[in-house]
Each structure stands twice: as C-alpha cells, then as structure tokens.
Design a protein around this motif. Sequence first.
Motif, mmCIF file in Angstrom:
data_model
loop_
_atom_site.group_PDB
_atom_site.id
_atom_site.type_symbol
_atom_site.label_atom_id
_atom_site.label_comp_id
_atom_site.label_asym_id
_atom_site.label_seq_id
_atom_site.Cartn_x
_atom_site.Cartn_y
_atom_site.Cartn_z
ATOM 1 N N ARG A 246 0.825 -1.207 0.000
ATOM 2 C CA ARG A 246 0.000 0.000 0.000
ATOM 3 C C ARG A 246 0.862 1.260 0.000
ATOM 4 O O ARG A 246 0.536 2.250 -0.663
ATOM 5 C CB ARG A 246 -0.933 -0.001 1.206
ATOM 6 C CG ARG A 246 -2.234 -0.755 0.988
ATOM 7 C CD ARG A 246 -3.185 -0.587 2.141
ATOM 8 N NE ARG A 246 -4.487 -1.147 1.827
ATOM 9 C CZ ARG A 246 -5.495 -0.461 1.304
ATOM 10 N NH1 ARG A 246 -5.337 0.825 1.048
ATOM 11 N NH2 ARG A 246 -6.653 -1.034 1.047
ATOM 12 N N LEU B 218 -4.615 -5.963 0.674
ATOM 13 C CA LEU B 218 -4.431 -5.716 -0.753
ATOM 14 C C LEU B 218 -4.317 -7.072 -1.442
ATOM 15 O O LEU B 218 -3.250 -7.692 -1.448
ATOM 16 C CB LEU B 218 -3.183 -4.869 -0.992
ATOM 17 C CG LEU B 218 -3.152 -4.014 -2.267
ATOM 18 C CD1 LEU B 218 -4.331 -3.054 -2.291
ATOM 19 C CD2 LEU B 218 -1.859 -3.238 -2.369
ATOM 20 N N SER B 219 -5.410 -7.531 -2.004
ATOM 21 C CA SER B 219 -5.441 -8.848 -2.623
ATOM 22 C C SER B 219 -4.696 -8.831 -3.952
ATOM 23 O O SER B 219 -4.351 -7.771 -4.488
ATOM 24 C CB SER B 219 -6.887 -9.282 -2.841
ATOM 25 O OG SER B 219 -7.520 -8.417 -3.771
ATOM 26 N N ALA C 134 -6.659 -6.953 -6.490
ATOM 27 C CA ALA C 134 -6.564 -5.508 -6.282
ATOM 28 C C ALA C 134 -5.222 -4.975 -6.739
ATOM 29 O O ALA C 134 -5.137 -3.868 -7.291
ATOM 30 C CB ALA C 134 -6.782 -5.183 -4.805
ATOM 31 N N GLN D 34 -5.454 -4.736 -10.564
ATOM 32 C CA GLN D 34 -6.355 -3.678 -11.021
ATOM 33 C C GLN D 34 -5.827 -2.294 -10.663
ATOM 34 O O GLN D 34 -5.924 -1.351 -11.455
ATOM 35 C CB GLN D 34 -7.745 -3.885 -10.416
ATOM 36 C CG GLN D 34 -8.805 -2.949 -10.982
ATOM 37 C CD GLN D 34 -10.188 -3.241 -10.431
ATOM 38 O OE1 GLN D 34 -10.373 -4.193 -9.674
ATOM 39 N NE2 GLN D 34 -11.165 -2.419 -10.795
ATOM 40 N N ALA D 35 -5.255 -2.152 -9.463
ATOM 41 C CA ALA D 35 -4.701 -0.855 -9.067
ATOM 42 C C ALA D 35 -3.510 -0.475 -9.935
ATOM 43 O O ALA D 35 -3.358 0.687 -10.333
ATOM 44 C CB ALA D 35 -4.300 -0.890 -7.597
ATOM 45 N N GLU E 109 -10.725 4.631 1.940
ATOM 46 C CA GLU E 109 -11.147 4.752 0.546
ATOM 47 C C GLU E 109 -10.772 6.130 0.010
ATOM 48 O O GLU E 109 -11.179 7.152 0.567
ATOM 49 C CB GLU E 109 -12.658 4.549 0.448
ATOM 50 C CG GLU E 109 -13.181 4.658 -0.973
ATOM 51 C CD GLU E 109 -14.684 4.456 -1.046
ATOM 52 O OE1 GLU E 109 -15.312 4.954 -2.004
ATOM 53 O OE2 GLU E 109 -15.236 3.805 -0.126
ATOM 54 N N ALA F 63 -10.814 -0.682 -7.206
ATOM 55 C CA ALA F 63 -9.924 -1.802 -6.892
ATOM 56 C C ALA F 63 -9.678 -1.905 -5.392
ATOM 57 O O ALA F 63 -9.747 -2.990 -4.804
ATOM 58 C CB ALA F 63 -8.606 -1.644 -7.635
ATOM 59 N N LEU F 64 -9.393 -0.770 -4.754
ATOM 60 C CA LEU F 64 -9.099 -0.792 -3.322
ATOM 61 C C LEU F 64 -10.347 -1.079 -2.497
ATOM 62 O O LEU F 64 -10.285 -1.759 -1.463
ATOM 63 C CB LEU F 64 -8.488 0.543 -2.906
ATOM 64 C CG LEU F 64 -7.148 0.893 -3.565
ATOM 65 C CD1 LEU F 64 -6.670 2.261 -3.106
ATOM 66 C CD2 LEU F 64 -6.099 -0.159 -3.250
ATOM 67 N N GLU G 188 -13.050 -2.904 -3.417
ATOM 68 C CA GLU G 188 -13.384 -4.318 -3.536
ATOM 69 C C GLU G 188 -12.427 -5.184 -2.739
ATOM 70 O O GLU G 188 -12.822 -6.199 -2.165
ATOM 71 C CB GLU G 188 -13.373 -4.722 -5.010
ATOM 72 C CG GLU G 188 -14.509 -4.109 -5.813
ATOM 73 C CD GLU G 188 -14.467 -4.531 -7.269
ATOM 74 O OE1 GLU G 188 -13.481 -5.202 -7.653
ATOM 75 O OE2 GLU G 188 -15.402 -4.193 -8.014
ATOM 76 N N SER G 189 -11.160 -4.770 -2.679
ATOM 77 C CA SER G 189 -10.199 -5.534 -1.883
ATOM 78 C C SER G 189 -10.556 -5.481 -0.398
ATOM 79 O O SER G 189 -10.497 -6.490 0.308
ATOM 80 C CB SER G 189 -8.787 -4.982 -2.098
ATOM 81 O OG SER G 189 -7.858 -5.648 -1.278
#
Length: 703
Positions: free
Chosen positions: A522, A585-586, A589, A592-593, A645, A685-686, A688-689
């Motif tokens: 992160r 943070l999957s 994610a 996508q991030a 978020e 992305a964040l 949904e993670s």
Amino acid sequence: MSWLRALKETARSGLTVERRRLEPAIAARGALGLALVVGVSLALFGPAVAASSAFGAFQAAIATFQRSWHPRPTLALASGASLAVSTFLGYLTGAHAALFLALLLCWTFLAGLAWAAGPTAGVIASSNVAIMLVTVTLPTSVASAAGQAGMIFAGGVVQAALIVVLPVRRWGAQRDALADALADEADYARRLRHDPVAPFDPVPLMTARSAAAVTPRQARTRPAELHGARGLAERIRPVLASLADPAVGVPEEGPERARVRELLAATAEVLDAAAHAIRHGEPVTLPPSAPAALRTPATGPALKGPSRRAAGRLAALLGDVIETAEPRTETSESAGPESSGQGIRTRPTLLRRAPIVAAKVRAELRPDSPVLRHAVRVSAVTAAGYLLGTWLPFGHGYWAPMASVMVMRPDFSQTYARSVARFGGTLVGVALATAVVQSAHPGTYLSAALAVVCAFGMYLLMWTGYVAAQACVSAYVVFLLGMDGAGLTQTVRERVLLTLLGGVLAMLAYAAYPAWETPRLRGRLADWLASGGAYAAVVAARYADPAGPTSPDVREALLKARAARVAWQEAVARAAHEPVRHRGLSHAAVEQAGHALAEFGRVAMLMEAHLPERGAPALPAAATLAESLHRSTERGAKEVRERREPHWDDLRETVTAWSAEPPDHFLLHKGSVLLLESLEELTTALTESTRSRSRSHSRSRSR
C-alpha cells in the motif's frame, strides 16, 4: 502463498539455468589475470601468499562483472582494496577467537548495510566477508599480515591493468543500454499498431539514463554516438502514444488508421537500425521503405489536426536519431552537449560518492528498513555459523558462515532460491574437486592450474545460473587451498554438511526475522499515486504557462513517477513469492490498481505529447486542473496509506465545471476526464479488496 508453495517456487528459480549471452573474451581476461597473479606469487613467495593474492584477483574480476556504470578498472581497484583491508584485520584478530568474532559481527553488519548503496556494493561487501573467513585460516603470522594484504590488493591492481591493456568492447555496457532502449521503443511502436493503448515499459530508458552519466574523465573519451539518442528516445515516446491513441488521434479503423500503422512500422524499422548501429559502432543502414513511409504522401489518406502535428514531430525526431547514431571520430567534448538540451550528465567518482552512500546508509537505520533487518540477520547468522562450524568436529568450519553470507539477500525469494542453488552447486563442485584431489594428488602448480580453470568457468557461466557458478566457485576454493595441502583431510561429506548448515541457518533466520514486502504494498502504491499525480499536475500547469516540450520540471516529475512505478513493480514481484497474506491488498486488487495508475500515467503522457511551444498563448483554465490534480492525488495517497477509501472531489469538481464550458483545447478537457476515470478505477480496486477482506474475516469468525 503458502510456505510449501513459496519454497517450491524459490527452489525452482534457484535451480533454473538462465540462458544469457556469454562473454568468453572477458572471462578469459579475468582468468589470465588470475593466472598471472598465482604464477608469480607461487614462484616468489610460496603457496600461502599465492592463495591470498589469488583471492584478491578472483574477487576483483567478479566485481568487474557486476552491473555498474563506473569504470571497470576502478571497480577492480576498489574491490581489491576493500578485500585487502578485510583480510588484514582478519589476520590481526584471527589468533584471538573473541576479537575475531567481534570483527566478524561488525564487518558483516556493515556488509549488510552496504546493500543500501546498491547491489554491486552489496555483492562486493558480502564477498569480502566470505573470503576473509577463508584467508584467515591460511598459514600466516601477524608480522606478514600487511604483506599478505598487499598481495591481495596487487591482485586487484593486475586485473585493473589488464582491463586497460586488453580492452574488450569499449563502452560495451553503455552501448547495450542505449541500444536496448531504442530497440524497446521500436517494439513499443510495433505493439501500438495492433493495440493503440499498449503499455510502455520504462525500465530500458531508466537503464539508459543511468548509463549516460559519466565521470569527467569518461566524458573525454566517450563515443559521440552515445549521447543525444537517449534524449530523443524520451521525446519520441509520448509522440508515439499520441499518434496511436484513438482518444486524441485518428479513429480505430479507416484509411487514416492505416496511415498511422504505416508510420509506426517505419518508426520501428528506423529505431531498430539505430539500435544496431549504436550497439556495434557501425553506420546506420535503413531499409529503403522506411524513409519513404515517413514522408507525407502526395496521394492517399492524409492526417489532420493533432495527428498531423504528431506525425511531423515524429519524422523530425527520427531524423535526429539517425544523425546522432552515426559513428563519429570526435569525442564528447568536441561533439557538444546532448541534443536533449540537458548537457552531459556527470557521475561522481567513487571517492565523491562516499558522502552519498553514507547518507543512504543513515536513511536505512530505522526499525522497518529491509536493509537494516538484513544487516542484523546476516551478522547474527554468520556469527552463529562460525561458532557452530568451530564447535563441530569437522575442521575448516568456515564453509558454514561462508555459505550463509554468500546466499543471504535483503528479500525472501533471492535468499531461499540462492540457498537451494548454492547447496546444489556446492555439492557438485566440492564432490568433483575433492575426488580429483584425493585420487590424483595434484601438485602445487597443477592445483593452481585447475583453480584457474574453475575460475574461468565461473566467469563464463556466472550469468547462466547460480548452480553452475557455485559449482565452479566451490571447486576453485578446494583446488586453491589444495596448493599448500590445506583442507585435504576434509571429506566431501563434511564440506557438504557445513554448507548445508549455512544454508539452513540463512533460511531459518529469514523465517524468524523477516522483512516482508507484502505489507508495504500500500505504501508503494501511494508513492506511485503521489508521484504520478505530481507529474500530471506539472504537465497541466505547462498549458497555463507554456515552456515548450522539453520543460525541465516536466522531465523531473516524469523521472520520479517512473522510479515509483518501477519500485511498485519490483515490490509486487517480490511479494508474489512471499508466504504472507495480502493484509488488505489482494492479488486482484494489486493487478487492477496497477492497471489504473498505469492508465493514469499514459493519459498524462498523451497530454505531455501536445505541450504548447514556448511563447504560445496560455490557457488559464489549465492552472485550475493542475491544482485540483495535485490536491486530489496528495490526499488520495494519504488515504491509501491509511487504508481508507480514496476520494477525488477536487478533480471531480473541475471536470464537472468544464462539462458546461470546456477549455479551448482539444485535449485538456478530454484528458481531465480520462484522468478522473483512472483514479475512480483505483478506488474501485481498493474498495473491492477491502470488502473481500472483510468477508473472509466474517467467514473465518463464523467457523
């Protein structure tokens, strides 16, 4: 990733042989220097001194193979001098176990901190500790310590002299770096023909930038074709993206798109020809079709508006690339400054780098620093390996700490992969060399010759896989110590067990005191967001205050954003092999991030491609966009770090206000909309993670 899977993946990478270009001439030069040092030392001083001087020459040659842009003779001298100091101190304290253990702890800790200065310094420092453990076991006295250290330094001097006397492909590394950057940009042009929004890898251009920095002495002899082309390649990059992107260029289909594809294909051919010329120092040979394709056609589809301006700028830049890539006889001083307008980039000498390195080391003296954790870890493991090797009834216990210090790296994957590979390579090398020594009983000079052959194999194969290199290194040590009969009583089983002990200690230490990259993802993402936002803000500000396409503040912001992106990519690659949960943070994610911020940077690059010339009419509305970009991304980066978020209210207000009365520029409004869409994708992305993590926690509690 589970521990079992992580170990499996790292073991596979450590045992994999990487097929890269071999350098037999450079390997032969290193082996020649080693042979000269060993032969003269044997004839004048005997086997003990010969072994010490051979280690100096061996280590100096390895230092010249490391990825560094400093002059190779300087690296050889620095390696020889640092190894001489290490072994001299080791000789003085070797007879006193407590003093030597204290020195070993201190020296290994400093070697661990040396990774803050880069991988080259880390490898040299680690090798110094490993060789010190071996050389202090050689027959010597305190009175001869200075002489032995002097012979070690002499080995480095011989290797440095051979590099000057027998040069192999002068400026070869710099030529390759610049040629790789041009070839990568040619590949980018080809990919744009089929994918107008294809991603761009900035690493080759970053490497070429590092290679372009020279010391004042290097600047006097640098070939003229090695400066200027990199700056032109940097300016071509956004022009290519602007020409291909349908958002600011021609439609995705139709005659104009066919013309764009033709221009991109011709660009790739020109850049490939320039890369070949620079790599080999030859004149540029262009395919006949390329210049014709770049000229504006008299008939057929003609580009209009922004695409026409981009095509004209592209043709002019490619012409400059061809002119710059032509080999010339004048040196850098007579050739003038770089065509990018930034002049010659200077590189500090090794002595002038000392304060810079000291500042980097001080910056790593914090509890969460991976480099500090590595220094603590490697010093503790080396000391434990030394004590255990001394306590075990095998003799020559230095094999255990030497294995530990050579395999340990600041990150998990490299340490585990190298531990497995070192054990495999050492098993093969020690078994074969010990079998030869115990069966054939080679004399002093034959053992020296076999050691030189093994060193040649190490130099030749060191970039083809760690297993092969370690097999040659292990055999080299056995033959070198065998010149004087040292260690002949030690069996294969004992050496292998000690090496295995060192590898196990290294792996256990990383498991007990790790420095995982996964929890810091992160922070890396926030750094990329902040630097990318600053780059986009500076580009937007240049529409309000035109300073031309080569504005230095735009360039500086781009470099920072590029460095943050590469740091993120490297962190993701390391985290992929770690047996750690994602902690917020999957993997989805992360992907996508990364895509969202890459798209954000691409839009900023498109805006950079159409920066107004110096003196053009200013667009006051662009200053509002720049300010909102800066505030939004700074606040968003803070929210990402704090696991909240991110919101983009400032930028959204600007885009909404412009929807009724857009600014008078074809790209500014469209670019602001695309930038906001990229940031909103990052938020998705964040978010949904975080929701996925919450659901997994709820399921685990219900169970």
